[in-house]
Scaffold this active site. Structure first.
Site, mmCIF file in Angstrom:
data_model
loop_
_atom_site.group_PDB
_atom_site.id
_atom_site.type_symbol
_atom_site.label_atom_id
_atom_site.label_comp_id
_atom_site.label_asym_id
_atom_site.label_seq_id
_atom_site.Cartn_x
_atom_site.Cartn_y
_atom_site.Cartn_z
ATOM 1 N N GLY A 118 0.837 -1.210 0.000
ATOM 2 C CA GLY A 118 0.000 0.000 0.000
ATOM 3 C C GLY A 118 0.863 1.247 0.000
ATOM 4 O O GLY A 118 0.519 2.256 0.615
ATOM 5 N N GLY A 170 -0.501 4.854 -1.085
ATOM 6 C CA GLY A 170 -1.596 5.467 -0.345
ATOM 7 C C GLY A 170 -1.149 6.602 0.562
ATOM 8 O O GLY A 170 0.016 7.017 0.543
ATOM 9 N N GLN A 171 -2.091 7.100 1.346
ATOM 10 C CA GLN A 171 -1.831 8.277 2.183
ATOM 11 C C GLN A 171 -0.692 8.026 3.182
ATOM 12 O O GLN A 171 0.218 8.833 3.307
ATOM 13 C CB GLN A 171 -3.105 8.688 2.940
ATOM 14 N N ASP A 198 2.378 -1.799 -4.418
ATOM 15 C CA ASP A 198 0.975 -1.353 -4.454
ATOM 16 C C ASP A 198 0.396 -1.850 -5.758
ATOM 17 O O ASP A 198 1.133 -2.337 -6.629
ATOM 18 C CB ASP A 198 0.894 0.191 -4.380
ATOM 19 N N ILE A 199 -0.941 -1.728 -5.911
ATOM 20 C CA ILE A 199 -1.520 -1.991 -7.239
ATOM 21 C C ILE A 199 -1.739 -0.665 -7.959
ATOM 22 O O ILE A 199 -2.168 -0.634 -9.097
ATOM 23 C CB ILE A 199 -2.843 -2.806 -7.152
ATOM 24 N N ASP A 223 -0.207 -7.409 -5.551
ATOM 25 C CA ASP A 223 -1.572 -7.439 -5.020
ATOM 26 C C ASP A 223 -1.575 -8.306 -3.760
ATOM 27 O O ASP A 223 -1.380 -9.514 -3.828
ATOM 28 C CB ASP A 223 -2.512 -8.018 -6.092
ATOM 29 N N TYR A 251 -16.027 -0.996 8.209
ATOM 30 C CA TYR A 251 -14.603 -0.726 8.420
ATOM 31 C C TYR A 251 -14.215 -1.015 9.879
ATOM 32 O O TYR A 251 -13.211 -1.690 10.147
ATOM 33 C CB TYR A 251 -14.352 0.742 8.073
ATOM 34 N N LYS A 292 -11.649 -3.823 11.344
ATOM 35 C CA LYS A 292 -10.461 -3.456 12.125
ATOM 36 C C LYS A 292 -10.455 -4.164 13.487
ATOM 37 O O LYS A 292 -9.404 -4.613 13.951
ATOM 38 C CB LYS A 292 -10.385 -1.933 12.313
HETATM 39 N N1 SER Z 1 -9.383 7.915 8.946
HETATM 40 C C1 SER Z 1 -10.093 6.687 8.792
HETATM 41 C C2 SER Z 1 -11.410 6.886 8.151
HETATM 42 O O1 SER Z 1 -11.949 7.950 8.288
HETATM 43 C C3 SER Z 1 -10.305 6.063 10.131
HETATM 44 O O2 SER Z 1 -9.313 5.153 10.379
HETATM 45 O O3 SER Z 1 -11.911 5.988 7.560
#
Ligand code: SER
Length: 319
Positions: free
Chosen positions: A8, A11-12, A34-35, A52, A142, A146
């Site tokens: 990843g 990503g951010q 990353d992909i 991947d 999400y 987690k």
């Molecule tokens: N920053 C993330 C989100 O807003 C939370 O882990 O999905």
């Protein structure tokens, strides 16, 4: 000699973490994957490969081939996006983690970082100064993924000796790579819109307080946790990490101190309900005691840095 795999890396978090790791371990020892296409800084400072994480065999071969010793797995569908594709998001988030846990178990890449989130808390959690150990009944896809991931990480540590380490990130604020589809994204978008247009329409209400952290602090602490002496770590699920708590109104006022003409308006969307289920502030004393969690950025410093860096970035892109 550590050989580090970052999954990843476009990503951010990944796009900044890779650069920080390369400074410490050397460019050639940090494998960015990353992909998605990497940033220029990533592709010019060390290896990048298209990988991947959902493809277990490829991941396993990669780790064996490059004699990887540590993995940072940052691949995930964030909270807002996950609500749009619940089953797919669950599959992706869980499979990405389970594949890396299995690879860590079966190879020499025993040390594994995987980010958890404040999203593991839910509406029944105490919302202020939320303790490390408390009621956890997340009601988002999400958050459920987690929380399940934290449990699996601890399980693989106890059962197979995988050196699983994790933190519950608050909303992360950065200017290099923007997040995508998260509930805390407003706290990044607001800065870009302030610099570009002098105004911002916020998708959370003005008094929605959430814990947030500047990316430099997040990266510094992530690496600090990964380098901490294993015997000091009392938590093998994920550590609370508080950062700073503020609401959109407080952030807008801080921006106005530097840009007096800045205007904010509010039009809430489905992410308001997600934010309402998350804590306003977090207690992270266990992480401070165990491995020395520390921060350098308060709201004022974060705001000044974001505005000046984004202004520079936009000027450079335009010139
Ligand atoms: N920053 C993330 C989100 O807003 C939370 O882990 O999905």
């Amino acid at each position: 000699m550590e050989k580090i795999l970052v999954i990843g890396s476009s990503g951010q978090i990944g796009s900044e973490l890779v650069l920080a790791l390369r400074k410490i371990y050397g460019g050639e020892n940090v494998y960015a994957t990353d992909i998605k296409e990497p940033t220029e800084e990533i592709s010019t400072s060390g290896p990048f490969d298209n990988l991947d994480v959902l493809d277990f065999n490829n991941l396993l071969h990669y780790v064996v081939r490059y004699k990887i010793t540590q993995i940072y797995n940052l691949a995930a569908v964030l909270s807002g996006n996950a609500e749009k594709i619940p089953l797919q998001a669950w599959d992706i988030n869980m499979k990405a983690l389970m594949n890396t846990l299995e690879v860590a178990h079966k190879t020499d890449a025993k040390k594994l970082f995987w980010p958890s989130s404040i999203a593991i808390f839910g509406p029944t959690t105490p919302m202020e100064n939320t303790p490390q150990l408390t009621v956890m009944e997340p009601n988002t896809v999400y958050g459920i993924s987690k929380l399940a991931g934290e449990r699996w990480g601890e399980y693989y540590h106890k059962r197979y000796g995988v050196d699983f380490r994790s933190v519950r990130y608050p909303g992360l604020i950065s200017y290099k790579t923007e997040p995508g589809g998260g509930t805390t994204d407003y706290a990044v978008e607001i800065f870009f819109e302030a610099v570009k247009n002098g105004k911002y329409e916020c998708f959370l209400s003005e008094d929605t307080a959430l814990p947030m952290m500047f990316m430099d602090d997040a990266i510094h602490n992530t690496i600090k946790l990964m380098r901490a002496d294993s015997s000091k770590l009392s938590i093998r699920s994920a550590y609370n990490m508080a950062g700073i708590s503020f609401d959109p109104n407080g952030l807008a006022n801080e921006i106005k101190k530097i840009m007096p003409g800045f205007e904010i308006s509010y039009k809430t969307d489905f992410r308001q309900a997600i934010a309402n289920s998350w804590p306003a502030s977090i207690n992270d004393e266990v992480a401070r005691k165990d491995w020395g969690l520390e921060e350098k950025y308060d709201l004022r410093k974060l705001t000044a840095t974001m505005l000046s860096k984004i202004t520079e970035k936009i000027k450079r892109a335009g010139s």
